[in-house]
Every structure is written in structure tokens, then in C-alpha cells.
Design an enzyme around this catalytic site. Structure first.
Site, PDB file in Angstrom:
ATOM      1  N   ARG A  15     -58.640  18.459 -13.769  1.00 28.53           N
ATOM      2  CA  ARG A  15     -59.822  19.266 -13.426  1.00 28.53           C
ATOM      3  C   ARG A  15     -59.948  20.500 -14.324  1.00 28.53           C
ATOM      4  NH1 ARG A  15     -58.522  16.721  -8.569  1.00 28.53           N
ATOM      5  NH2 ARG A  15     -60.333  15.686  -7.692  1.00 28.53           N
ATOM      6  N   LYS A  65     -44.898  18.842 -20.691  1.00 32.41           N
ATOM      7  CA  LYS A  65     -44.609  20.281 -20.615  1.00 32.41           C
ATOM      8  C   LYS A  65     -43.286  20.665 -21.289  1.00 32.41           C
ATOM      9  CE  LYS A  65     -47.174  21.251 -16.358  1.00 32.41           C
ATOM     10  NZ  LYS A  65     -47.105  21.925 -15.065  1.00 32.41           N
ATOM     11  N   ALA A 128     -37.256  22.299  -5.997  1.00 35.38           N
ATOM     12  CA  ALA A 128     -36.530  22.955  -7.093  1.00 35.38           C
ATOM     13  C   ALA A 128     -36.939  22.376  -8.448  1.00 35.38           C
ATOM     14  CB  ALA A 128     -35.021  22.814  -6.879  1.00 35.38           C
ATOM     15  N   GLY A 130     -40.079  22.154 -11.670  1.00 35.30           N
ATOM     16  CA  GLY A 130     -40.625  23.149 -12.594  1.00 35.30           C
ATOM     17  C   GLY A 130     -41.444  24.223 -11.896  1.00 35.30           C
ATOM     18  N   ASN A 151     -33.812  22.443  -1.378  1.00 38.59           N
ATOM     19  CA  ASN A 151     -34.255  21.225  -2.065  1.00 38.59           C
ATOM     20  C   ASN A 151     -33.495  20.020  -1.555  1.00 38.59           C
ATOM     21  OD1 ASN A 151     -35.937  20.104  -4.161  1.00 38.59           O
ATOM     22  ND2 ASN A 151     -34.054  19.643  -5.278  1.00 38.59           N
ATOM     23  N   TYR A 221     -52.958  20.582  -4.114  1.00 45.15           N
ATOM     24  CA  TYR A 221     -54.365  20.920  -3.840  1.00 45.15           C
ATOM     25  C   TYR A 221     -55.255  19.707  -3.618  1.00 45.15           C
ATOM     26  CZ  TYR A 221     -54.746  20.173  -8.864  1.00 45.15           C
ATOM     27  OH  TYR A 221     -54.686  19.631 -10.120  1.00 45.15           O
TER      28      TYR A 221
HETATM   29  P1  ATR Z   1     -42.675  19.867 -10.714  1.00 41.64           P
HETATM   30  O1  ATR Z   1     -42.026  20.067 -12.037  1.00 41.64           O
HETATM   31  O2  ATR Z   1     -44.145  19.577 -10.803  1.00 41.64           O
HETATM   32  O3  ATR Z   1     -42.377  20.952  -9.730  1.00 41.64           O
HETATM   33  P2  ATR Z   1     -40.672  17.845 -10.089  1.00 41.64           P
HETATM   34  O4  ATR Z   1     -39.758  18.438 -11.073  1.00 41.64           O
HETATM   35  O5  ATR Z   1     -40.938  16.368 -10.156  1.00 41.64           O
HETATM   36  O6  ATR Z   1     -42.117  18.498 -10.117  1.00 41.64           O
HETATM   37  O7  ATR Z   1     -40.185  18.247  -8.642  1.00 41.64           O
HETATM   38  C1  ATR Z   1     -40.627  17.625  -7.496  1.00 41.64           C
HETATM   39  C2  ATR Z   1     -39.992  18.288  -6.286  1.00 41.64           C
HETATM   40  O8  ATR Z   1     -40.406  17.563  -5.123  1.00 41.64           O
HETATM   41  C3  ATR Z   1     -38.465  18.259  -6.295  1.00 41.64           C
HETATM   42  O9  ATR Z   1     -37.993  19.418  -5.672  1.00 41.64           O
HETATM   43  C4  ATR Z   1     -38.177  17.020  -5.449  1.00 41.64           C
HETATM   44  O10 ATR Z   1     -36.906  17.017  -4.835  1.00 41.64           O
HETATM   45  P3  ATR Z   1     -35.612  16.396  -5.609  1.00 41.64           P
HETATM   46  O11 ATR Z   1     -35.170  17.445  -6.575  1.00 41.64           O
HETATM   47  O12 ATR Z   1     -34.634  16.144  -4.546  1.00 41.64           O
HETATM   48  O13 ATR Z   1     -36.108  15.144  -6.285  1.00 41.64           O
HETATM   49  C5  ATR Z   1     -39.256  17.157  -4.404  1.00 41.64           C
HETATM   50  N1  ATR Z   1     -39.507  15.883  -3.689  1.00 41.64           N
HETATM   51  C6  ATR Z   1     -40.187  14.807  -4.160  1.00 41.64           C
HETATM   52  N2  ATR Z   1     -40.211  13.821  -3.224  1.00 41.64           N
HETATM   53  C7  ATR Z   1     -39.533  14.305  -2.137  1.00 41.64           C
HETATM   54  C8  ATR Z   1     -39.203  13.795  -0.848  1.00 41.64           C
HETATM   55  N3  ATR Z   1     -39.585  12.559  -0.470  1.00 41.64           N
HETATM   56  N4  ATR Z   1     -38.499  14.599   0.015  1.00 41.64           N
HETATM   57  C9  ATR Z   1     -38.119  15.837  -0.350  1.00 41.64           C
HETATM   58  N5  ATR Z   1     -38.404  16.380  -1.559  1.00 41.64           N
HETATM   59  C10 ATR Z   1     -39.091  15.632  -2.437  1.00 41.64           C
END
Ligand code: ATR
Length: 279
Positions: A15, A65, A128, A130, A151, A221
Site C-alpha cells: 500500500r 530488508k 522478537a 525485526g 517471544n 493492520y
Molecule cells: P518481522 O521481522 O516482520 O517482525 P519475523 O521476524 O518473521 O517478522 O517475526 C515474527 C514474529 O512472530 C516472531 O516473534 C515469531 O515468533 P518466533 O520467534 O517464535 O518464530 C512470532 N510468531 C509467528 N507465528 C507465531 C505463533 N503461531 N505463535 C507465537 N508467535 C508467533
């Protein structure tokens, strides 16, 4: 004509063009902002040709990124903190990188709930990745008393805390099953996980015991009001949505490329909200 773009793979859903085109119109700037699908194995060659191809810079989204951060020739502190960049621009021939997610989040939080830090109580970050890194850095810069990171995978929370060169002593780690307890006396609770996005599961956090003046934020969002925010609202808590962060994180890039600091207006917000809701 000045040009900028957003690159990702895939990119159709972005977007960002809607946001930047609005600002270009608003300020009467002879410019263009487009979206370009860049395959993962083409990212380095694309960025190497950015200036030659006539771009003043670009936004960078998944999965580029980290590569953008690596390829950049100058990086600001925001990018170093996350080791990933979402905003690139050319300055004296150098490709420069920033990560505007943290400041974008903070600007929206401050605009929506200016008193969020009045109590001095802890803030809780769920996740935890990016985005969690960027937002944690901004909370530490805002000198909060304590940032609690919670996390699913504990190791990532430990690494995040260890990587914070300044303010790391204000971080504490909570195991995922303890997230409800972490939220009990929090001033702000932020979901930075992907849970709550369309098609993903729902983040299950018990908000029943948290303080009545707590602020609950989500960086997701789509949908505009996630189930997490809906529950918080029903509990009587103030909520901060992810759309505001999306709009505010875009502003610094626009200023770098087009020379005007744009404003996040209600009109722009309504434009995006209509699109997200498919109206
Ligand atoms: P970004 O960089 O956009 O923040 P990311 O690095 O893919 O995205 O992080 C996704 C976050 O969502 C992580 O904290 C992930 O937890 P893990 O580090 O344990 O993978 C969390 N996440 C994704 N699916 C999840 C789930 N089903 N339950 C709990 N946390 C989840």
C-alpha cells in the site's frame, strides 16, 4: 521528475504507492512512486543500478530488508539496531539506509496516546522479530523503566536483548507461557508477532488483570482492528492500531526523496482504511 519505488517479492499487496502518491498530489510535486517486484536473486544488481535507473531511493519490504542493509554504503543507527533497512536514499552518490519502523510506531503511539509513559510502568513487547527490535530500540530511546520481551522462541528474545548496545539493562525476558503475567502491570502492550493477520492464528493474551489505563497496540493492520485490539477495546482499554505505524514509517523516506516532510492526515488515514476494508 523525481522517482522512488517500493521493492519486494511479492509486492502486489503493498500500500506504499497509495501513501506516497497521496503526498505527491498534496504537495504538487512532479514525482512518481511505483512498486517493483524484485526476485531475491536480483536484489543486489537492482540496488547497484538504483541511481542509474533514475531513482532517488526506495522502500524495501519482505524479503529484502536484510540484503538492503548489507548492500547500503552508509547506515544510520536505526538500521544498525535492526540489521535491516526499509528506507534507502542516495546522498552524495552513496546508498544510505535507515529503518523507520521504530520511529513510525513511536510517532503514532505519541499521537494517539500522548500520556502513554506517564505512569512509568513497564512496556511489553510480544514477539522478537525485526519489528520487535525496532520498537524495543525506540522504547529504550524514550527511556522507559523496563521493556519486557516475550517471544514463543526464547532464544530470539535473548539475542534481541543482547544486541541492544544501549539500555539493555532495562530489558527483561519473559517465557511465552508467562505473557499474561508480563502484561498485568504494564503501561503499554504491543503485539509485533504475525498473529492476528488474516489467515494467521489469534494472539491469546489474558488482558483481564491488566491496569485500566493500559494501552494495547498492534502492528498488524489487516484487518484494521485485529481480534487482539477488539478484545482490548471490549475490556475498556485504549488501543493503537497498525495502520498509523504504516503511515508514519513512510514519512521519512518521502522527505529524503522529494524534499518535503509530509503529514499523516486524517484524510490519508481514511483513504487507506477504505482500501484495507475493501470499501
Ligand atoms: P518481522 O521481522 O516482520 O517482525 P519475523 O521476524 O518473521 O517478522 O517475526 C515474527 C514474529 O512472530 C516472531 O516473534 C515469531 O515468533 P518466533 O520467534 O517464535 O518464530 C512470532 N510468531 C509467528 N507465528 C507465531 C505463533 N503461531 N505463535 C507465537 N508467535 C508467533
Amino acid at each position: 521528475m523525481k522517482r522512488a519505488c517500493v521493492i519486494g517479492w511479492p509486492i502486489a499487496h503493498s500500500r506504499s504507492p497509495m501513501i506516497h502518491s497521496y503526498w505527491l498530489r498534496k504537495h504538487g510535486i512532479d514525482g512518481a512512486y511505483t512498486k517493483i517486484a524484485v526476485e531475491p536473486d536480483r536484489i543486489e544488481s537492482f540496488l547497484a543500478r538504483l541511481a542509474e535507473d533514475g531513482y532517488a531511493g526506495c522502500n524495501v519490504t519482505v524479503p529484502h530488508k536484510q540484503a538492503a542493509y548489507r548492500v547500503a554504503q552508509a547506515r544510520d543507527r536505526s538500521a544498525d539496531l535492526v540489521k535491516a533497512a526499509n528506507t534507502l536514499w542516495l546522498e552524495r552518490g552513496l546508498l544510505c539506509a535507515a529503518n523507520t519502523d521504530g520511529t513510525g510506531f513511536m510517532m503514532h503511539l505519541a499521537a494517539t496516546t500522548p500520556d502513554w509513559n506517564r505512569s512509568g510502568r513497564p512496556v511489553v513487547i510480544l514477539g522478537a522479530g525485526g519489528a520487535a527490535r525496532a520498537i524495543t530500540g525506540s522504547f529504550l530511546d524514550a527511556r522507559v523503566s523496563e521493556v519486557r520481551i516475550c517471544n514463543r522462541t526464547r532464544d530470539r528474545a535473548d539475542t534481541l536483548a543482547a544486541d541492544m548496545s544501549e539500555g539493555g539493562e532495562h530489558i527483561s525476558i519473559y517465557d511465552w507461557p508467562d505473557r499474561g503475567r508480563a502484561c498485568d502491570d504494564a503501561a503499554v502492550i504491543v503485539n509485533t508477532t504475525t498473529l492476528g493477520m488474516k489467515g494467521e492464528g489469534i494472539i491469546d493474551v489474558d488482558l483481564s488483570r491488566c491496569a485500566d489505563d493500559a494501552v494495547v497496540a498492534d502492528i498488524v493492520y489487516v484487518p484494521l482492528e485485529t481480534e487482539f485490539l477488539r478484545r482490548a477495546r471490549h475490556r475498556g482499554l485504549r488501543t493503537v492500531d497498525g495502520l498509523g505505524m504504516l503511515l508514519h514509517q513512510a514519512a521519512p523516506g518521502f522527505e529524503k526523496w522529494f524534499g518535503v516532510r509530509p503529514e499523516v492526515t486524517l484524510e490519508l488515514r481514511a483513504l487507506l482504511a477504505r482500501d484495507i476494508e475493501g470499501r
